[in-house]
Design an enzyme around this catalytic site. Sequence first.
Site, PDB file in Angstrom:
ATOM      1  N   GLY A   4     -10.678  -4.019 -10.267  1.00  0.00           N
ATOM      2  CA  GLY A   4     -10.104  -4.223 -11.588  1.00  0.00           C
ATOM      3  C   GLY A   4     -11.186  -4.372 -12.642  1.00  0.00           C
ATOM      4  O   GLY A   4     -12.251  -3.752 -12.569  1.00  0.00           O
ATOM      5  N   SER A   5     -10.931  -5.229 -13.598  1.00  0.00           N
ATOM      6  CA  SER A   5     -11.831  -5.338 -14.754  1.00  0.00           C
ATOM      7  C   SER A   5     -13.185  -5.946 -14.436  1.00  0.00           C
ATOM      8  O   SER A   5     -14.084  -5.903 -15.272  1.00  0.00           O
ATOM      9  CB  SER A   5     -11.150  -6.136 -15.860  1.00  0.00           C
ATOM     10  OG  SER A   5     -10.065  -5.420 -16.398  1.00  0.00           O
ATOM     11  N   THR A   6     -13.368  -6.534 -13.248  1.00  0.00           N
ATOM     12  CA  THR A   6     -14.710  -7.004 -12.906  1.00  0.00           C
ATOM     13  C   THR A   6     -15.674  -5.823 -12.805  1.00  0.00           C
ATOM     14  O   THR A   6     -16.882  -5.993 -12.986  1.00  0.00           O
ATOM     15  CB  THR A   6     -14.716  -7.796 -11.587  1.00  0.00           C
ATOM     16  OG1 THR A   6     -14.266  -6.960 -10.515  1.00  0.00           O
ATOM     17  CG2 THR A   6     -13.824  -9.024 -11.683  1.00  0.00           C
TER      18      THR A   6
END
Length: 488
Positions: A217-219
């Site tokens: 995801g956004s990591t």
Amino acid sequence: MNEPARRLSVIVLIMFLALMAAASWIQVIGADDLNQDARNVRTLYREYGNFRGPIVVDGEAVVWSEPVDDPFNFQRTYANGPLYASTTGFYSVVYGRTGLEQTENEVLSGTADSLFWTRLGNLFSGEQQQGASVETTLSGVLQQTAAEALGDRTGAVVALDPATGEILAMVTSPTYDPAALAGHTTSEVNNAYADLLNREDGPLINRAIAGDTYPPGSTFKLVVTAAALESGYTPETEVYAPTELDLPQTTSTIGNYGGATCSSTDYMSLQDALRISCNTAFADLGMSLGWSVIERKADAFGWGEDLDIPLSVTPSRLSEDPNAAQTAQSAIGQFDVRATPLQMAMVAAAIGNDGTLMRPYLVDTVRAPDLKVLSTTEPEVLRESMTSKDAQDLTDMMVSVVADGTGRSARIDGVDVAGKTGTAETGQDTAPHAWFVSFAPADDPVIALAVIVEEGGGETSATGGSLAAPIAKTIMQRALELAREGEL
């Protein structure tokens, strides 16, 4: 001697030679295979009849061998077994070995070459053969803190020392008790193992380093940001950030979490895009940079590396030759991008360590029964992931994520915390995974970690900021306390 007698004597001689050759082959060449055969009960008795060395955390044995009155002589004993199962694994007379019980078997059992003189001394003195002790890098306090913070949610936590690569905590949930598989009653062990295998939540899977990898995801935007900085972007560079981004050659679009608008002007700084985790900005940035640029930077953070810590780590993987639309999805940590929690902890650690990624490791020291040091693990650079300047810029951007962005739930009074949230969709009819990666203090970190909670812990509206960040905060606070007390 007549002809028939000569022929018979030759045949008998050949048969004797064949018998001698077969016996020699079995006793010499095939001896090791026979010894390793699981059906060889004498091998099991011989192996279990030795005093197996302990596995140690913070100077205290968490696994040891206890004398018992049965043919195996010793019973493998696990103190707080479920807490350390992801590291120790189990030692079973029925199902063999896993974890450190497997990777360190030769030193634990006393059969390693490094213990030759110890074995020789035992032979002359008539003393019981003993295995070496394996001292881990784990902090028992942090391991307990991480387990309690994660609770009964399905997921994992990995914490590293950014400067050395030491694994300070490795927790996976759900877990199991290795003692149930270490018993000497076969029927009981079989039943316990069957129960574990039949559980849908997979307690035998070490989610921190193995099993199915996760969409980050956004990591993953940290990797994309690092690639952008290397390509000449600065934190102040304006990037395109529409409310909805059309994907090339498709009728699909990418939006932001909850349909939010990132900017009223459709443009914002790279720092602000990371701070609020703007999907459309990073999807467009990924296409602008090109996948090959992002791929090189991911490789610099260890993606695809075959790691042994010494437990085997499932390599994280990237999308293969994605088109423009797939690149946009990959740039926000979706499509075919997958990572282990260890991998994401490594990303945070490299950024916090001025761009230098240290090789992660779990075994610190191996000691002979007389406490003589047989081996120690020295810190080793795995990659130069980014320049010190870029790492400092990215650190400042991550601090803004926690100070005034999606990671506010990880704020610690008086300490600058660098972090990044992630809410990763799985493509299934389930809640997304909740991620948080971070390090603290931002200017000189003593800990870097990754937290994942699968499927939002059952909360459909859970995000990385609301669910995973508070878990990370609890662990970081404890690490900072231990550092101040000189115990970390």
